[in-house]
Structures are given as structure tokens and as C-alpha cells.
Scaffold this motif. Sequence first.
Motif, PDB file in Angstrom:
ATOM      1  N   GLU A  92       8.354  13.070  11.578  1.00  0.00           N
ATOM      2  CA  GLU A  92       8.833  11.699  11.419  1.00  0.00           C
ATOM      3  C   GLU A  92       9.022  11.380   9.928  1.00  0.00           C
ATOM      4  OE1 GLU A  92       9.649   9.335  13.664  1.00  0.00           O
ATOM      5  OE2 GLU A  92       9.419  10.863  15.237  1.00  0.00           O
ATOM      6  N   PRO A  93      10.013  10.558   9.577  1.00  0.00           N
ATOM      7  CA  PRO A  93      10.207  10.185   8.164  1.00  0.00           C
ATOM      8  C   PRO A  93       9.107   9.259   7.681  1.00  0.00           C
ATOM      9  CG  PRO A  93      11.706   8.947   9.563  1.00  0.00           C
ATOM     10  CD  PRO A  93      11.029   9.962  10.455  1.00  0.00           C
ATOM     11  N   VAL A  94       8.883   9.271   6.389  1.00  0.00           N
ATOM     12  CA  VAL A  94       7.947   8.327   5.778  1.00  0.00           C
ATOM     13  C   VAL A  94       8.750   7.157   5.265  1.00  0.00           C
ATOM     14  CG1 VAL A  94       6.298  10.106   5.140  1.00  0.00           C
ATOM     15  CG2 VAL A  94       8.086   9.480   3.525  1.00  0.00           C
ATOM     16  N   GLY A  95       8.121   5.992   5.151  1.00  0.00           N
ATOM     17  CA  GLY A  95       8.838   4.793   4.712  1.00  0.00           C
ATOM     18  C   GLY A  95       8.524   4.436   3.287  1.00  0.00           C
ATOM     19  N   SER A  96       9.296   3.502   2.772  1.00  0.00           N
ATOM     20  CA  SER A  96       9.051   2.954   1.432  1.00  0.00           C
ATOM     21  C   SER A  96       9.341   1.477   1.477  1.00  0.00           C
ATOM     22  CB  SER A  96       9.935   3.627   0.378  1.00  0.00           C
ATOM     23  OG  SER A  96      11.300   3.408   0.661  1.00  0.00           O
ATOM     24  N   GLU A  97       8.559   0.698   0.736  1.00  0.00           N
ATOM     25  CA  GLU A  97       8.724  -0.745   0.720  1.00  0.00           C
ATOM     26  C   GLU A  97       9.343  -1.184  -0.593  1.00  0.00           C
ATOM     27  OE1 GLU A  97       5.034  -2.629   1.450  1.00  0.00           O
ATOM     28  OE2 GLU A  97       4.760  -1.744   3.431  1.00  0.00           O
ATOM     29  N   PRO A  98      10.430  -1.969  -0.540  1.00  0.00           N
ATOM     30  CA  PRO A  98      11.032  -2.459  -1.788  1.00  0.00           C
ATOM     31  C   PRO A  98      10.095  -3.423  -2.499  1.00  0.00           C
ATOM     32  CG  PRO A  98      12.014  -3.558   0.100  1.00  0.00           C
ATOM     33  CD  PRO A  98      11.118  -2.476   0.654  1.00  0.00           C
ATOM     34  N   GLU A  99      10.131  -3.433  -3.811  1.00  0.00           N
ATOM     35  CA  GLU A  99       9.257  -4.291  -4.599  1.00  0.00           C
ATOM     36  C   GLU A  99      10.067  -5.403  -5.249  1.00  0.00           C
ATOM     37  OE1 GLU A  99       6.390  -2.356  -7.070  1.00  0.00           O
ATOM     38  OE2 GLU A  99       6.715  -0.445  -6.073  1.00  0.00           O
ATOM     39  N   ASP A 100       9.449  -6.565  -5.386  1.00  0.00           N
ATOM     40  CA  ASP A 100      10.101  -7.710  -6.011  1.00  0.00           C
ATOM     41  C   ASP A 100       9.864  -7.657  -7.512  1.00  0.00           C
ATOM     42  OD1 ASP A 100      11.186 -10.068  -6.772  1.00  0.00           O
ATOM     43  OD2 ASP A 100       9.748 -11.352  -5.736  1.00  0.00           O
ATOM     44  N   THR A 101      10.902  -7.344  -8.285  1.00  0.00           N
ATOM     45  CA  THR A 101      10.736  -7.191  -9.720  1.00  0.00           C
ATOM     46  C   THR A 101      10.707  -8.531 -10.449  1.00  0.00           C
ATOM     47  OG1 THR A 101      13.121  -6.952  -9.942  1.00  0.00           O
ATOM     48  CG2 THR A 101      11.844  -4.941  -9.767  1.00  0.00           C
ATOM     49  N   SER A 102      11.353  -9.550  -9.893  1.00  0.00           N
ATOM     50  CA  SER A 102      11.421 -10.819 -10.607  1.00  0.00           C
ATOM     51  C   SER A 102      10.039 -11.446 -10.773  1.00  0.00           C
ATOM     52  CB  SER A 102      12.351 -11.791  -9.876  1.00  0.00           C
ATOM     53  OG  SER A 102      11.880 -12.038  -8.562  1.00  0.00           O
ATOM     54  N   SER A 103       9.169 -11.314  -9.767  1.00  0.00           N
ATOM     55  CA  SER A 103       7.827 -11.881  -9.878  1.00  0.00           C
ATOM     56  C   SER A 103       7.020 -11.175 -10.957  1.00  0.00           C
ATOM     57  CB  SER A 103       7.097 -11.786  -8.537  1.00  0.00           C
ATOM     58  OG  SER A 103       6.956 -10.432  -8.140  1.00  0.00           O
ATOM     59  N   LEU A 104       7.295  -9.888 -11.177  1.00  0.00           N
ATOM     60  CA  LEU A 104       6.606  -9.154 -12.226  1.00  0.00           C
ATOM     61  C   LEU A 104       7.020  -9.662 -13.597  1.00  0.00           C
ATOM     62  CD1 LEU A 104       6.978  -5.551 -10.763  1.00  0.00           C
ATOM     63  CD2 LEU A 104       4.917  -6.947 -10.808  1.00  0.00           C
ATOM     64  N   GLY A 107       2.553  22.670  -5.016  1.00  0.00           N
ATOM     65  CA  GLY A 107       2.875  21.264  -5.274  1.00  0.00           C
ATOM     66  C   GLY A 107       3.105  20.990  -6.739  1.00  0.00           C
ATOM     67  N   GLN A 108       3.755  21.946  -7.442  1.00  0.00           N
ATOM     68  CA  GLN A 108       4.001  21.813  -8.877  1.00  0.00           C
ATOM     69  C   GLN A 108       5.484  22.045  -9.174  1.00  0.00           C
ATOM     70  OE1 GLN A 108       1.428  24.776 -10.575  1.00  0.00           O
ATOM     71  NE2 GLN A 108      -0.423  23.514 -10.378  1.00  0.00           N
ATOM     72  N   ILE A 109       5.933  21.475 -10.293  1.00  0.00           N
ATOM     73  CA  ILE A 109       7.298  21.686 -10.749  1.00  0.00           C
ATOM     74  C   ILE A 109       7.331  22.893 -11.676  1.00  0.00           C
ATOM     75  CG2 ILE A 109       9.314  20.652 -11.839  1.00  0.00           C
ATOM     76  CD1 ILE A 109       8.406  19.189  -9.352  1.00  0.00           C
ATOM     77  N   ARG A 114       5.709  23.248   4.011  1.00  0.00           N
ATOM     78  CA  ARG A 114       5.447  21.821   4.064  1.00  0.00           C
ATOM     79  C   ARG A 114       4.473  21.397   2.977  1.00  0.00           C
ATOM     80  NH1 ARG A 114       4.659  21.296  10.633  1.00  0.00           N
ATOM     81  NH2 ARG A 114       6.674  22.226  11.190  1.00  0.00           N
ATOM     82  N   PHE A 115       4.699  20.199   2.413  1.00  0.00           N
ATOM     83  CA  PHE A 115       3.834  19.658   1.374  1.00  0.00           C
ATOM     84  C   PHE A 115       3.782  18.148   1.534  1.00  0.00           C
ATOM     85  CE2 PHE A 115       8.129  19.709  -0.173  1.00  0.00           C
ATOM     86  CZ  PHE A 115       8.277  18.507  -0.836  1.00  0.00           C
ATOM     87  N   GLU A 116       2.733  17.537   1.015  1.00  0.00           N
ATOM     88  CA  GLU A 116       2.583  16.096   1.082  1.00  0.00           C
ATOM     89  C   GLU A 116       3.089  15.466  -0.209  1.00  0.00           C
ATOM     90  OE1 GLU A 116       1.724  14.294   3.637  1.00  0.00           O
ATOM     91  OE2 GLU A 116       1.453  16.086   4.873  1.00  0.00           O
ATOM     92  N   LEU A 117       3.843  14.404  -0.059  1.00  0.00           N
ATOM     93  CA  LEU A 117       4.416  13.714  -1.217  1.00  0.00           C
ATOM     94  C   LEU A 117       3.499  12.553  -1.604  1.00  0.00           C
ATOM     95  CD1 LEU A 117       7.053  13.829  -2.960  1.00  0.00           C
ATOM     96  CD2 LEU A 117       7.921  12.012  -1.509  1.00  0.00           C
ATOM     97  N   ASP A 118       2.620  12.780  -2.587  1.00  0.00           N
ATOM     98  CA  ASP A 118       1.746  11.704  -3.044  1.00  0.00           C
ATOM     99  C   ASP A 118       2.310  11.086  -4.322  1.00  0.00           C
ATOM    100  OD1 ASP A 118       1.197  13.544  -5.035  1.00  0.00           O
ATOM    101  OD2 ASP A 118      -0.751  14.112  -4.212  1.00  0.00           O
ATOM    102  N   LYS A 119       1.639  10.047  -4.820  1.00  0.00           N
ATOM    103  CA  LYS A 119       2.149   9.313  -5.992  1.00  0.00           C
ATOM    104  C   LYS A 119       2.246  10.210  -7.219  1.00  0.00           C
ATOM    105  CE  LYS A 119       1.427   5.162  -8.761  1.00  0.00           C
ATOM    106  NZ  LYS A 119       1.736   5.855 -10.022  1.00  0.00           N
ATOM    107  N   LEU A 120       1.265  11.074  -7.406  1.00  0.00           N
ATOM    108  CA  LEU A 120       1.260  11.945  -8.569  1.00  0.00           C
ATOM    109  C   LEU A 120       2.465  12.876  -8.557  1.00  0.00           C
ATOM    110  CD1 LEU A 120      -0.376  12.682 -11.090  1.00  0.00           C
ATOM    111  CD2 LEU A 120      -1.550  14.421  -9.729  1.00  0.00           C
ATOM    112  N   LEU A 121       2.769  13.435  -7.388  1.00  0.00           N
ATOM    113  CA  LEU A 121       3.898  14.349  -7.273  1.00  0.00           C
ATOM    114  C   LEU A 121       5.224  13.596  -7.429  1.00  0.00           C
ATOM    115  CD1 LEU A 121       4.924  17.169  -6.848  1.00  0.00           C
ATOM    116  CD2 LEU A 121       4.740  16.848  -4.368  1.00  0.00           C
ATOM    117  N   ILE A 122       5.291  12.383  -6.889  1.00  0.00           N
ATOM    118  CA  ILE A 122       6.504  11.572  -7.054  1.00  0.00           C
ATOM    119  C   ILE A 122       6.776  11.325  -8.532  1.00  0.00           C
ATOM    120  CG2 ILE A 122       7.491   9.271  -6.732  1.00  0.00           C
ATOM    121  CD1 ILE A 122       6.267   9.189  -3.985  1.00  0.00           C
TER     122      ILE A 122
END
Length: 271
Positions: free
Chosen positions: A146-158, A31-33, A2-10
Motif C-alpha cells: 500500500e502507498p504511504v501518505g503525506s500531509e501538506p503543511e501550511d507555510t503561511s502560519s509559520l 539505506g545509504q546514498i 525493500r526499505f523504510e523511508l524515514d525522515k533521516l533518509l528523506i
Amino acid sequence: MRFELDKLLIDEILFFMENQDGDFRLDTQKGQIVDFNNIDFKHQLEDEPDEESDFENDDRYISLPEWGSQDGYRMMEHFAAGLKSPVARHELSLALNNNKGVFRAFKNVIVQYPEIEKMWFKYKENEMKNEVIAWYNSLRETWGLEPVGSEPEDTSSLVLEDFVLREGESDFSFIAETSDKEYAGAINASLNDSILKINNLEVNPEYRGLGLGKTLLAKLLEKADEKKLTVTIDLPSQSDFFSRSLHLEEFKPCMRRFIREKTEENWQLLH
């Protein structure tokens, strides 16, 4: 395992997913490629006494999410189809229908639209990130977690952040420019007593569908509200799509205009 999926690893996984030149896997302990095609890495594994570090141990070294050229093509196809800018959508669709060199053709087109290009990079990052999260959740399911979630981002506002709005020559006019100071659109209105009439609202074809027209309208209404003015606008009959934006700004239809064309003398009579 088991490993934690953080932003750096993503970010690291995203980088290696598109690399087709190696057999990249995730070392779940560190936690390395790692690249299984790398000779030095193979020698390192053979020299390690730990049984869990064995080259064939799939429990420690797991393959990254599958991502090939077909996945990339489908992603470009979905992005182009979802664009509201008719000019860019048409040109990207033509590029995707090329018999060869599709990826290069897509890149050559989108680089001509800097704002939409930024939108594409953000869209691509979000789509691939969702692939990584789905892959990670499939692993978590086997672990009984339990699964982790992800939130969609609004690209048009960017994208809108890359436009600059400045006041025009009259009191009630605003001009939109790109970060390169190229003209993108404008709005202007004239004041008669306490009635402010919007005379013109335009957005260059390559920037339509990004919300720029609504942004220009909102900027003008902000100034009108400061002066407590009533605002009117006439819409061509084929502009029904923009009427939804007007309703959101609390505009209400108050009249209908009829027109009869007399072609012989080339003039119009309004009722």
C-alpha cells in the motif's frame, strides 16, 4: 530490496537530488546514498564477494528521484504565482522572466523579503518531499504494498511566527514588527462609551498576503472581548476582499455610506 523511508533518509535524498555533479543512488540494503562516480566506491564494489553487491546490480542500487533545473524553475514559478503579496509576486515574476541567470535573480529578489524567503524554503522542502514520497510509492506498488501518505503543511502560519506584536501608545493599538524590529503594520481604535471604532488597519505592501492584517485584527478583538465592547470598522469600497475576514470574526454590515464629491470647493458631503 525493500526499505523504510524515514525522515533521516528523506532528508538525505533531498540533499543529493539537487546535486548534479554525481551519479547518486540509494543502497537499498544499507539505506545509504552512494556515488557511482566515486572511484573508491567502484573499487569497493569490485572487491566485495557478495553477488548482490555487483556494480551493475540494479536491484540493490536504485536511482534517486529525477530532479533537474526545469523542475526547480517550475517550482519557483508556482510559488511566485501563488503569493498573495503583490509587490513580491511582481518582482519574482520579473526575475523568472530573465533570459539568463534566472535562479540567481530569483534568489536576489527573495532575500529582500525575509518572511517570504522562509515561506519559500518551507514550500520547496514540501514540494521536493512530495516528489520523494511519490517515487517511494511507485516502488511500493511494484512490491505489492500500500502507498504511504503525506500531509501538506501550511507555510503561511509559520511565517507569522516571525512577527512580533506589541502594544502601541494608545490603549487600543498594536504594532507589528519583523524579527529585525522593522515596522510591518499596525491597528488602532478609539473608544466612545462602549463602542470601539477601528480607525486604522494597515500592513506594509511587502508583507501583505501573509495573514498579518487578520492577526492584528484578532489581537485587537481579543482585548475588546475582555472589556465586552462592541467593535465597528469602516471599509473602503475597494476592500471587499477583507470583508471575508470580518465575517469570520462575526462582524455584520450595519450601514452604507454614500459620498458626493464637490470638486470646485474640494470638500465632501456625507449622507
